[in-house]
Scaffold this motif. Structure first.
Motif, short mmCIF file in Angstrom:
data_model
loop_
_atom_site.label_atom_id
_atom_site.label_comp_id
_atom_site.label_asym_id
_atom_site.label_seq_id
_atom_site.Cartn_x
_atom_site.Cartn_y
_atom_site.Cartn_z
N ALA A 37 0.84 -1.20 0.00
CA ALA A 37 0.00 0.00 0.00
C ALA A 37 0.87 1.25 0.00
CB ALA A 37 -0.93 0.00 1.21
N PHE A 38 1.96 1.21 0.76
CA PHE A 38 2.87 2.35 0.79
C PHE A 38 3.48 2.58 -0.59
CE2 PHE A 38 3.92 4.25 4.99
CZ PHE A 38 2.89 3.67 5.71
N ARG A 39 3.86 1.49 -1.24
CA ARG A 39 4.47 1.64 -2.55
C ARG A 39 3.46 2.21 -3.54
NH1 ARG A 39 6.85 -3.67 -4.79
NH2 ARG A 39 4.73 -3.95 -5.53
N GLU A 40 2.20 1.71 -3.48
CA GLU A 40 1.18 2.23 -4.38
C GLU A 40 0.90 3.70 -4.12
OE1 GLU A 40 -2.46 -0.10 -4.58
OE2 GLU A 40 -1.20 -1.83 -5.02
N ALA A 41 1.03 4.10 -2.87
CA ALA A 41 0.78 5.50 -2.53
C ALA A 41 1.98 6.38 -2.86
CB ALA A 41 0.43 5.62 -1.05
N LEU A 60 -0.96 7.51 10.48
CA LEU A 60 -2.15 7.00 9.81
C LEU A 60 -3.03 6.19 10.76
CD1 LEU A 60 -0.66 5.67 6.44
CD2 LEU A 60 -2.40 7.44 6.65
N PHE A 61 -2.42 5.38 11.58
CA PHE A 61 -3.19 4.37 12.31
C PHE A 61 -3.10 4.49 13.83
CE2 PHE A 61 -2.10 2.28 8.23
CZ PHE A 61 -3.40 2.18 7.74
N GLY A 62 -2.25 5.38 14.31
CA GLY A 62 -2.13 5.53 15.76
C GLY A 62 -1.53 4.33 16.44
N GLU A 67 7.41 -4.90 13.70
CA GLU A 67 8.76 -5.22 13.22
C GLU A 67 8.70 -6.10 11.96
OE1 GLU A 67 12.50 -4.56 12.95
OE2 GLU A 67 11.38 -3.74 14.65
N ASP A 68 7.95 -7.17 12.04
CA ASP A 68 7.71 -7.92 10.79
C ASP A 68 6.25 -7.75 10.41
OD1 ASP A 68 6.77 -9.39 12.86
OD2 ASP A 68 7.45 -11.33 12.10
N ALA A 69 6.03 -6.71 9.63
CA ALA A 69 4.67 -6.35 9.24
C ALA A 69 4.03 -7.50 8.48
CB ALA A 69 4.70 -5.09 8.38
N GLY A 70 2.72 -7.62 8.64
CA GLY A 70 2.03 -8.72 8.00
C GLY A 70 1.03 -8.28 6.96
N PHE A 71 -0.11 -7.78 7.41
CA PHE A 71 -1.21 -7.50 6.50
C PHE A 71 -1.89 -6.19 6.85
CE2 PHE A 71 -0.82 -12.09 6.72
CZ PHE A 71 -0.87 -12.45 5.39
N LEU A 72 -2.42 -5.58 5.80
CA LEU A 72 -3.40 -4.50 5.99
C LEU A 72 -4.71 -4.99 5.39
CD1 LEU A 72 -1.83 -1.05 5.05
CD2 LEU A 72 -2.44 -1.88 7.32
N CYS A 73 -5.81 -4.73 6.09
CA CYS A 73 -7.11 -5.10 5.55
C CYS A 73 -7.46 -4.14 4.41
CB CYS A 73 -8.17 -5.09 6.65
SG CYS A 73 -8.65 -3.44 7.20
N PRO A 74 -8.42 -4.49 3.57
CA PRO A 74 -8.77 -3.63 2.42
C PRO A 74 -9.09 -2.20 2.83
CG PRO A 74 -9.84 -5.77 2.23
CD PRO A 74 -9.18 -5.75 3.58
N GLN A 75 -9.81 -2.02 3.94
CA GLN A 75 -10.19 -0.67 4.36
C GLN A 75 -8.95 0.15 4.71
OE1 GLN A 75 -11.81 -3.45 5.59
NE2 GLN A 75 -13.53 -3.16 4.21
N CYS A 76 -8.01 -0.47 5.39
CA CYS A 76 -6.81 0.27 5.78
C CYS A 76 -5.92 0.57 4.57
CB CYS A 76 -6.04 -0.50 6.85
SG CYS A 76 -6.89 -0.47 8.45
N GLN A 77 -5.95 -0.31 3.58
CA GLN A 77 -5.22 0.01 2.34
C GLN A 77 -5.84 1.23 1.66
OE1 GLN A 77 -4.41 -3.46 -0.20
NE2 GLN A 77 -4.88 -4.68 1.60
N TRP A 79 -7.50 3.61 3.08
CA TRP A 79 -7.15 4.74 3.94
C TRP A 79 -5.74 5.21 3.63
CZ3 TRP A 79 -9.08 8.40 6.81
CH2 TRP A 79 -8.34 8.98 7.85
N THR A 80 -4.82 4.26 3.50
CA THR A 80 -3.43 4.60 3.19
C THR A 80 -3.34 5.32 1.85
OG1 THR A 80 -2.68 2.66 4.42
CG2 THR A 80 -1.10 3.64 2.87
N LEU A 81 -4.04 4.78 0.85
CA LEU A 81 -3.96 5.38 -0.48
C LEU A 81 -4.57 6.77 -0.52
CD1 LEU A 81 -4.66 2.29 -2.78
CD2 LEU A 81 -2.50 3.46 -2.36
N GLN A 82 -5.55 7.00 0.33
CA GLN A 82 -6.15 8.34 0.39
C GLN A 82 -5.27 9.32 1.14
OE1 GLN A 82 -9.96 8.39 2.34
NE2 GLN A 82 -10.75 6.81 0.97
#
Ligand SMILES: [Zn+2]
Length: 99
Positions: A37-41, A60-62, A67-77, A79-82
């Protein structure tokens, strides 16, 4: 059984997402690594940008980027892109003001 959780909002897949994720080939296609999501943004998560990404993620998320990031749900993606592009732009403007 896959145990996944959103790094952004902390939610787990709802029943529908879980059923699809566990029982079909689609899997958790819409749950993706925060770095994507970060790369797309426009702000790829690399070694060099890691510290800044952590700060942006927190803004973004408070919560801290794990450390080893896993997943963002569709809504949070979404949010990131916005939210991320204007934040990055603001960052760039500020950086350029130093020169
Ligand atoms: Zn989420």
């Amino acid at each position: 059984m896959t145990s996944i959780q959103c790094d952004g909002c902390g939610r787990k897949p709802n029943l529908w997402e879980w059923l699809r994720g566990e029982l079909t080939d689609a899997g958790y296609a819409e749950w993706r690594h925060p770095g994507l999501a970060f790369r797309e943004a426009g702000y790829p998560l690399t070694h060099a940008t890691r510290a800044r990404c952590e700060a942006l993620f927190y803004a973004l998320f408070g919560r801290a980027l794990p450390e080893d990031a896993g997943f963002l749900c569709p809504q949070c993606q979404d949010w990131t892109l916005q939210q991320l592009p204007p934040m990055i732009q603001h960052d760039l403007d500020r950086t350029q003001a130093y020169y």
